[in-house]
Design a protein around this motif. Structure first.
Motif, mmCIF file in Angstrom:
data_model
loop_
_atom_site.group_PDB
_atom_site.id
_atom_site.type_symbol
_atom_site.label_atom_id
_atom_site.label_comp_id
_atom_site.label_asym_id
_atom_site.label_seq_id
_atom_site.Cartn_x
_atom_site.Cartn_y
_atom_site.Cartn_z
ATOM 1 N N THR A 77 0.867 -1.198 0.000
ATOM 2 C CA THR A 77 0.000 0.000 0.000
ATOM 3 C C THR A 77 0.898 1.241 0.000
ATOM 4 O OG1 THR A 77 -0.034 0.308 2.410
ATOM 5 C CG2 THR A 77 -1.735 -1.134 1.507
ATOM 6 N N GLY A 78 0.279 2.380 -0.215
ATOM 7 C CA GLY A 78 1.029 3.623 -0.088
ATOM 8 C C GLY A 78 1.544 3.807 1.330
ATOM 9 N N MET A 79 0.712 3.485 2.325
ATOM 10 C CA MET A 79 1.142 3.644 3.715
ATOM 11 C C MET A 79 2.292 2.708 4.059
ATOM 12 S SD MET A 79 -0.450 6.245 4.515
ATOM 13 C CE MET A 79 0.578 6.368 5.972
ATOM 14 N N TYR A 102 -1.944 14.149 3.178
ATOM 15 C CA TYR A 102 -2.862 13.025 3.252
ATOM 16 C C TYR A 102 -3.050 12.634 4.726
ATOM 17 C CZ TYR A 102 -4.632 8.282 2.742
ATOM 18 O OH TYR A 102 -5.386 7.153 2.841
ATOM 19 N N ASP A 173 5.495 13.374 -2.013
ATOM 20 C CA ASP A 173 4.396 12.451 -2.323
ATOM 21 C C ASP A 173 3.741 12.978 -3.593
ATOM 22 O OD1 ASP A 173 1.927 11.165 -2.555
ATOM 23 O OD2 ASP A 173 1.664 10.966 -0.390
ATOM 24 N N SER A 195 1.028 6.620 -3.743
ATOM 25 C CA SER A 195 0.018 5.618 -3.485
ATOM 26 C C SER A 195 -0.366 5.097 -4.865
ATOM 27 C CB SER A 195 -1.190 6.220 -2.776
ATOM 28 O OG SER A 195 -2.235 5.261 -2.810
ATOM 29 N N THR A 197 -2.336 2.929 -5.479
ATOM 30 C CA THR A 197 -3.782 2.683 -5.422
ATOM 31 C C THR A 197 -4.542 3.696 -6.275
ATOM 32 O OG1 THR A 197 -3.359 2.129 -3.104
ATOM 33 C CG2 THR A 197 -5.669 2.383 -3.764
ATOM 34 N N LYS A 198 -3.951 4.874 -6.445
ATOM 35 C CA LYS A 198 -4.658 5.992 -7.063
ATOM 36 C C LYS A 198 -4.421 5.979 -8.579
ATOM 37 C CE LYS A 198 -5.427 6.535 -2.716
ATOM 38 N NZ LYS A 198 -4.694 7.455 -1.849
HETATM 39 C C1 LIG Z 1 -4.054 7.366 -0.610
HETATM 40 C C2 LIG Z 1 -2.858 8.167 -0.347
HETATM 41 C C3 LIG Z 1 -1.794 7.660 0.412
HETATM 42 C C4 LIG Z 1 -1.850 6.308 1.062
HETATM 43 O O1 LIG Z 1 -1.895 5.289 0.123
HETATM 44 P P1 LIG Z 1 -2.661 3.872 0.371
HETATM 45 O O2 LIG Z 1 -2.389 3.148 -0.899
HETATM 46 O O3 LIG Z 1 -4.097 4.177 0.609
HETATM 47 O O4 LIG Z 1 -2.021 3.238 1.563
HETATM 48 C C5 LIG Z 1 -0.677 8.464 0.565
HETATM 49 N N1 LIG Z 1 -0.608 9.707 0.024
HETATM 50 C C6 LIG Z 1 -1.630 10.218 -0.696
HETATM 51 C C7 LIG Z 1 -1.492 11.593 -1.269
HETATM 52 C C8 LIG Z 1 -2.773 9.473 -0.911
HETATM 53 O O5 LIG Z 1 -3.772 10.004 -1.611
#
Ligand SMILES: *Cc1c(COP(=O)(O)O)cnc(C)c1O
Length: 388
Positions: A77-79, A102, A173, A195, A197-198
């Motif tokens: 994950t991003g975290m 975030y 970031d 992240s 995920t985005k």
């Molecule tokens: C979502 C997000 C994160 C965390 O990422 P995850 O994949 O949800 O763990 C970190 N930084 C930003 C700017 C984000 O939008």
């Protein structure tokens, strides 16, 4: 000559001309935990998937190439990526972090990193004198630009000069713009966080995170840490992100064009008191964005005249989903106060301008007329109801 970014989303130059993987066009998913050794003291280059996996490695090389880094690491994950990044620091170290980040990053710094003896100064990096906060213990500056959700824009190159003068790291970031619109390493940053995920994944279906760097020492340290702590991205998820990245460029272009149209429409509504979109000339970060980014992104923050109005929009949307997250093909609307930024202390939230009237939209790639039609209906119904 360097290849264009759309080509780099699809092809890895170093693997071309080889007939590996039976010529598969889609990179295979190596769903394996471990690897057989050809002989004693020999290795295929892969020993155990916590250390490295071919599918993850292929993804990492693509992401490194998109950000102009020498190395990228893919995390679950991003975290997980940001948590591993924090392992660079020791008790007693001090970090300057932007005050509008975030919410999950703020939660990590306040509740985990602090316990480990790391101290933080929350600074408005887009307007404060960052240099004044640097002490002999300062090890890094950590920013997002534009910030989440207030869209403050920081000049990455100017900040990187300050970081270099004091031999500290600049960490950016870059989730909000993706490597398609902005490349912080080229502007002097040392580490880029994503992240995945985005926008990189882009389909609201997979979690992932990345650290990218252009420094050998950091790459080596990150490699040691990922092997040791075990937060690398799984093979199947690596493949999903690889597939998402193939269309990064057309998704970014389409969603940014949709976002501009929606931001303009929002600005005309009497019930909207403020629209924060860095693609507007009157946005204080507009000129910096024009210089350091290739587009303004697809995130819009806006404020409506009352909390009731904001809540009603969230109740009434249908095609547009009331959901956390961003950067996917589907348009999502978020309520930062109770969702992404619920764990941010209220006084910081208020100081940053996140109120009960603040909404954030991640604009997707639907036909913009349909998005506008839905918003028109939702706004009209809300007006009628609240004026009853
Ligand atoms: C979502 C997000 C994160 C965390 O990422 P995850 O994949 O949800 O763990 C970190 N930084 C930003 C700017 C984000 O939008």
């Amino acid at each position: 000559m360097d290849r264009g970014i759309n080509t780099r989303c699809l092809h890895l130059e170093e693997e071309e001309g080889k007939v590996e993987n039976f010529g598969a066009i889609s990179y295979p998913i190596y769903q394996t935990a471990t690897y057989a050794h050809p002989g004693v003291g020999q290795s295929t280059g892969y020993d155990y998937s916590r250390l490295q996996n071919p599918t993850r490695e292929h993804l990492e090389k693509i992401v490194a190439s998109l950000e102009d880094g020498i190395d990228a690491l893919a995390f679950s994950t991003g975290m997980a990526a940001i948590s591993l990044l924090m392992e660079l620091f020791q008790p007693g170290d001090h970090l300057i972090v932007d005050s509008d980040l975030y919410g999950g990053s703020i939660r990590l710094f306040d509740n985990v990193s602090k316990k480990n003896g790391i101290t933080f100064s929350n600074v408005d990096c887009h307007k404060d004198n960052v240099e004044a906060y640097i002490t002999e213990h300062t090890k890094a500056i950590y920013i997002e630009t534009p910030t989440n959700p207030m869209m403050n824009v920081t000049d990455i190159e100017a900040l990187s000069k300050i970081a270099k003068r004091h031999s500290i790291l600049l960490i950016v970031d870059n989730t909000f713009l993706s490597p398609y619109f902005q490349n912080p390493l080229k502007l002097g940053a040392d580490v880029v966080v994503h992240s995945g995920t985005k926008y990189l994944g882009g389909h609201n279906d997979t979690l992932a995170g990345f650290l990218v760097t252009n420094r050998e020492d950091l790459s080596e340290r990150f490699r040691f840490l990922i092997k040791t702590t075990g937060s690398g991205l799984a093979p199947f998820d690596s493949w999903l992100i690889l597939r998402g990245i193939k269309t990064l460029g057309i998704r970014m272009e389409k969603s940014a064009a949709n976002a501009l149209a929606i931001a303009k429409w929002l600005k005309e509504q009497s019930s909207v008191t403020e629209v924060i979109y860095p693609g507007f000339k009157e946005h204080p970060g507009y000129e910096i964005m024009k210089r350091q980014a290739k587009g303004f992104g697809a995130m819009i923050t806006f404020k409506v005249k009352s909390k009731e109005f904001a809540l009603s929009i969230l109740e009434k949307v249908k095609m547009i989903k009331f959901a956390e997250s961003l950067g996917g093909v589907e348009t999502l609307i978020t309520y930062p106060t109770t969702q992404t930024h619920a764990d941010v202390p209220e006084e910081i939230r208020e100081r940053n301008g996140i109120t009960a009237c603040t909404l954030r939209v991640s604009v997707g790639i639907e036909d913009v007329e349909d998005l506008l039609n839905e918003l028109k209906t939702v706004f009209a119904e809300t007006e009628a109801e609240l004026n009853k």
